[in-house]
Structures are given as structure tokens and as C-alpha cells.
Enzyme design. Structure first.
Site, PDB file in Angstrom:
ATOM      1  N   GLY A  11     -13.055   2.713  -8.455  1.00 52.24           N
ATOM      2  CA  GLY A  11     -12.237   3.889  -8.725  1.00 52.24           C
ATOM      3  C   GLY A  11     -10.995   3.614  -9.536  1.00 52.24           C
TER       4      GLY A  11
ATOM      5  N   TYR B  88       1.936 -12.588   3.638  1.00 50.51           N
ATOM      6  CA  TYR B  88       1.336 -12.865   2.334  1.00 50.51           C
ATOM      7  C   TYR B  88       1.227 -14.368   2.098  1.00 50.51           C
ATOM      8  CZ  TYR B  88       0.823 -13.053  -2.763  1.00 50.51           C
ATOM      9  OH  TYR B  88       0.400 -13.329  -4.050  1.00 50.51           O
TER      10      TYR B  88
ATOM     11  N   ALA C  70      -6.930 -11.645  -7.616  1.00 52.15           N
ATOM     12  CA  ALA C  70      -6.762 -10.416  -6.837  1.00 52.15           C
ATOM     13  C   ALA C  70      -6.308 -10.698  -5.411  1.00 52.15           C
ATOM     14  CB  ALA C  70      -8.073  -9.630  -6.817  1.00 52.15           C
ATOM     15  N   ALA C  71      -5.354  -9.900  -4.960  1.00 44.43           N
ATOM     16  CA  ALA C  71      -4.873  -9.968  -3.572  1.00 44.43           C
ATOM     17  C   ALA C  71      -3.962  -8.779  -3.345  1.00 44.43           C
ATOM     18  CB  ALA C  71      -4.108 -11.271  -3.313  1.00 44.43           C
ATOM     19  N   GLN C  72      -3.797  -8.426  -2.094  1.00 44.50           N
ATOM     20  CA  GLN C  72      -2.777  -7.436  -1.746  1.00 44.50           C
ATOM     21  C   GLN C  72      -1.499  -8.194  -1.446  1.00 44.50           C
ATOM     22  OE1 GLN C  72      -3.829  -4.517   1.245  1.00 44.50           O
ATOM     23  NE2 GLN C  72      -1.687  -4.074   1.714  1.00 44.50           N
TER      24      GLN C  72
ATOM     25  N   LYS D 177      -2.158 -16.930   1.807  1.00 48.77           N
ATOM     26  CA  LYS D 177      -2.428 -17.830   0.687  1.00 48.77           C
ATOM     27  C   LYS D 177      -2.655 -19.266   1.159  1.00 48.77           C
ATOM     28  CE  LYS D 177      -2.263 -15.062  -2.894  1.00 48.77           C
ATOM     29  NZ  LYS D 177      -3.380 -14.942  -3.847  1.00 48.77           N
TER      30      LYS D 177
ATOM     31  N   ILE E 157      -0.869 -10.807 -14.445  1.00 52.82           N
ATOM     32  CA  ILE E 157      -1.379 -12.037 -15.050  1.00 52.82           C
ATOM     33  C   ILE E 157      -2.773 -11.822 -15.611  1.00 52.82           C
ATOM     34  CG2 ILE E 157      -2.059 -14.428 -14.616  1.00 52.82           C
ATOM     35  CD1 ILE E 157       0.118 -14.587 -12.489  1.00 52.82           C
TER      36      ILE E 157
END
Length: 372
Positions: free
Chosen positions: A57, A162, A93-95, A166, A35
Site C-alpha cells: 500500500g 529500538y 527496513a525497520a520501525q 538491533k 538511505i
């Protein structure tokens, strides 16, 4: 004295305006993701000053004209420096998959990471004016939804780490409005795909990988309540395709449950996700609200398989699974309050993947880009 408030100053003589006000500097976390990359390109094209955060990185490309900054969600000082001067923060951003990450570290990234971004947003010389937070349909526990279609009032009882992260972040975002007056918009995205990913969907190879990934994830899967324990979905699949030649052309699969209901998934074209996000910017109707932002409607596996079959000339096959996965989310609130009108069903998304690179209105996933 209170903190200074600044007016919005134009980046160029004719900056993009929403509701008569100019949004100038927009900071995006996860700016190289699915997105984020398409959103950033859209905003730059519309005349905004855009700054994208990537992990330290990270060597992925960023669209020309966008300022690239490296910062980790675990680094408060780097986040404060990165956000400085921004009018709007879009926190994407998130894992997503837990994978092998220890659970405490996972929550440090997703939940405390959001806390750090919020702290940076409210402690600037000129505080951020709007905070857009990317949440997910996983917060509803889509394996066993209680409503059809699912609205924003559906109970938030996620079935995985997850989705739970959230929900916790949504509470943080709301609390920062109550404590600091930081205006927010929470967007619950779901099953976002780019057009160049569409041709692999609703096919045997994809379906096998889909089942295997969820069953291997066990309790870390957001669909654990559906796939967990018995029955064995992989065995059910392989027993029905054992006579297929390995060289077959990855046939499209029409999947139903044992109860006869078709499997269905509510896909979202990334361009619709971006459209819904842009509609929230500087929009009073979006302030301190939560919206589902998904595609026009669900796609059943029968519909998806037929579209793939027409595109490839490969005949579909019928599969029956022990249980049914099917859910749909309502976009009605987003339509009513922010004018969100998703236009890309699965056929439209698939049809877009053949367009020439110079005409693309999205950033393809892969070839230097990955999903966030």
C-alpha cells in the site's frame, strides 16, 4: 547434492565491478527510505539490477529503472518471493520510534522481520551471496557512552527498544553465517540526514521539538538515561527563551551543559552513508565484519549554530541545559578496511541543499519520500 551456485551475469555490457567481480542483482528493504532511496538510485546509475521492497500500500515514488515490490516484514512468503534471484540483500527496513505500537508487535517487525529476511536469503534456489544489515549507533547507548570516540568494540548496552532490537538482529545475522555460511556486513549508521533537512537543525524550533519528543517518549526514548525523570529540560529551555518574540526568526542555538561542555551530535550525510554501504559490496575486507558508518566528525551545537547563522543572517542565542549530550564515533576501522572516507561535514551538507534538482546526488526526504 548441495544447492546450485550461479555465476554473476552482467545486466549490461559494462556493469559496475568491485574487486574484479560483478554484483548484479541487489535487493533493498526500506527502498523508499532516506538511505534506501539514495542507495538504490546510486546502484542503478552504476549499472546494477536493483529491486526495492516497500510496505504493502505504500504509494511513494521509486527511481525509474528500479523494480518495486511490496512485502511486509511479517510475511515470510512475500519476502521469499521478493528476494528470489537476488545476489545481495541490503536490509534497511525497520520501525524506529515505538510510538503506540505494542512492544511484542514492534519486535515482531524488527527482530522476527530480520529473521524472516535471513530465512528467505538462505533458502533461495541460488542462495544470496552477501547480506548487508543496517544497525545503529543506538546499540552503544549514546546517552552515556563509555568511550570517546566510540569504536565497534564499545559495549552494546542500548537504552531503548529500538537499539535492543538491533543488537538482537546483529546476533541473528552472525548466527546465519555460522549456520548457513551467509556472508554478512553489519553497518552501524547514526543520525543520518539528507541535505534538504539540514537548514532546520541547530535552531530553536528544532531543539524544542527534539527535547519534547524525547521527554514525551519517556522510557521509549533512546536518550532516556539522559532525559528521564528530573531535571525538566523543557522548563530549563523555556525559562531561557521566554523573552523572545514569537515572531523571531527561529534563532540558531548554542547549547552547553551545566558542566560547561558543549552539546554535540555525530551527524551523517546520507551520501556518506551510501558511500560506506557501496564500499562493502563484494569486498572481502567487509565480509563478516561490523563497521561504524558516520560523518567525518561530531558537530557541536556552537559550530552548527554558527554555520546556520552565517547562512541565514540570524544571530545565535546561548542556552544552558541541566546535562550534556555529546558523543563521537570512530570511523577508523571502516577507513582502514573498506576505504570509507566521509566527506560531508555539516557545512557541506547544508551547502548542498540549494543545488538544482537536476544536479542532486541524493533523493530529498519529503515530497513523496520519507525516512526509514
Amino acid at each position: 547434492m548441495g544447492r546450485m551456485q550461479r555465476s554473476f551475469m552482467p545486466v549490461n555490457p559494462k556493469p559496475k565491478q568491485y574487486r574484479g567481480k560483478t554484483m548484479v542483482s541487489i535487493f533493498i528493504t526500506g527502498g523508499a527510505g532516506r538511505i534506501g532511496s539514495t542507495l538504490a538510485r546510486k546502484l542503478v546509475k552504476d549499472g546494477f539490477q536493483v529491486k526495492c521492497m516497500v510496505r504493502p500500500g505504500d504509494t511513494r515514488s521509486i527511481t525509474p529503472g528500479i523494480t518495486r515490490v511490496e512485502a511486509a516484514l511479517t510475511d515470510s512468503r512475500a519476502l521469499a518471493r521478493a528476494i528470489e534471484g537476488s545476489d545481495v540483500v541490503v536490509h534497511l527496513a525497520a520501525q524506529m520510534p515505538v510510538g503506540e505500537t505494542p512492544i511484542d508487535q514492534y519486535y515482531d517487525i524488527n527482530v522476527l522481520g530480520t529473521l524472516r529476511v535471513l530465512e528467505a536469503a538462505v533458502n533461495q534456489s541460488y542462495p544470496v551471496k552477501q547480506f548487508v544489515y543496517a544497525s545503529t549507533d543506538n546499540t552503544y547507548g549514546p546517552a552515556m557512552p563509555e568511550e570517546d570516540p566510540i569504536t565497534e568494540s564499545h559495549p552494546q548496552v542500548p537504552g531503548d527498544y529500538y537499539g535492543t532490537s538491533k543488537v538482537l538482529c546483529e546476533h541473528l545475522v552472525r548466527n546465519y553465517y555460522k549456520i548457513h555460511g551467509l556472508r554478512y556486513t553489519i553497518l552501524r549508521y547514526g543520525s543520518v540526514i539528507a541535505p534538504n533537512e539540514a537548514s532546520s537543525l541547530f535552531r530553536l524550533r528544532w531543539f524544542r521539538a527534539f527535547l519534547k519528543s524525547h521527554m514525551d517518549a519517556g522510557k521509549k526514548s533512546n536518550l532516556y538515561q539522559l532525559f528521564g525523570g528530573s531535571p525538566d529540560f523543557i522548563h530549563a529551555l523555556e525559562s531561557q527563551v521566554q523573552n523572545l518574540d514569537d515572531d523571531d526568526d527561529d534563532p540558531p542555538v548554542r547549547v552547553t551543559g551545566a558542566d560547561g561542555r558543549p552539546w554535540a551530535i555525530h551527524l551523517s550525510d546520507v551520501r556518506d552513508s551510501v558511500s560506506g554501504t557501496v564500499n562493502c559490496l563484494d569486498n572481502p575486507n567487509a565480509w563478516n565484519e561490523t563497521f561504524n558508518i558516520l560523518g567525518p566528525a561530531t558537530t557541536t551545537f556552537a559550530e552548527g549554530a554558527e554555520i546556520i547563522s552565517q547562512s541565514t543572517g540570524v544571530e545565535t542565542i546561548e542556552l544552558t541545559m541541566p546535562r550534556t549530550l555529546a558523543f563521537e564515533l570512530s570511523n577508523e576501522k571502516a577507513r582502514r578496511l573498506i576505504g570509507y572516507e566521509p566527506v560531508h561535514d555539516f557545512y557541506s551538507t547544508l551547502s548542498s541543499c540549494g543545488e538544482k534538482a537536476g544536479r542532486l546526488d541524493y533523493v530529498p526526504v519529503g515530497a513523496g519520500w520519507t525516512a526509514s
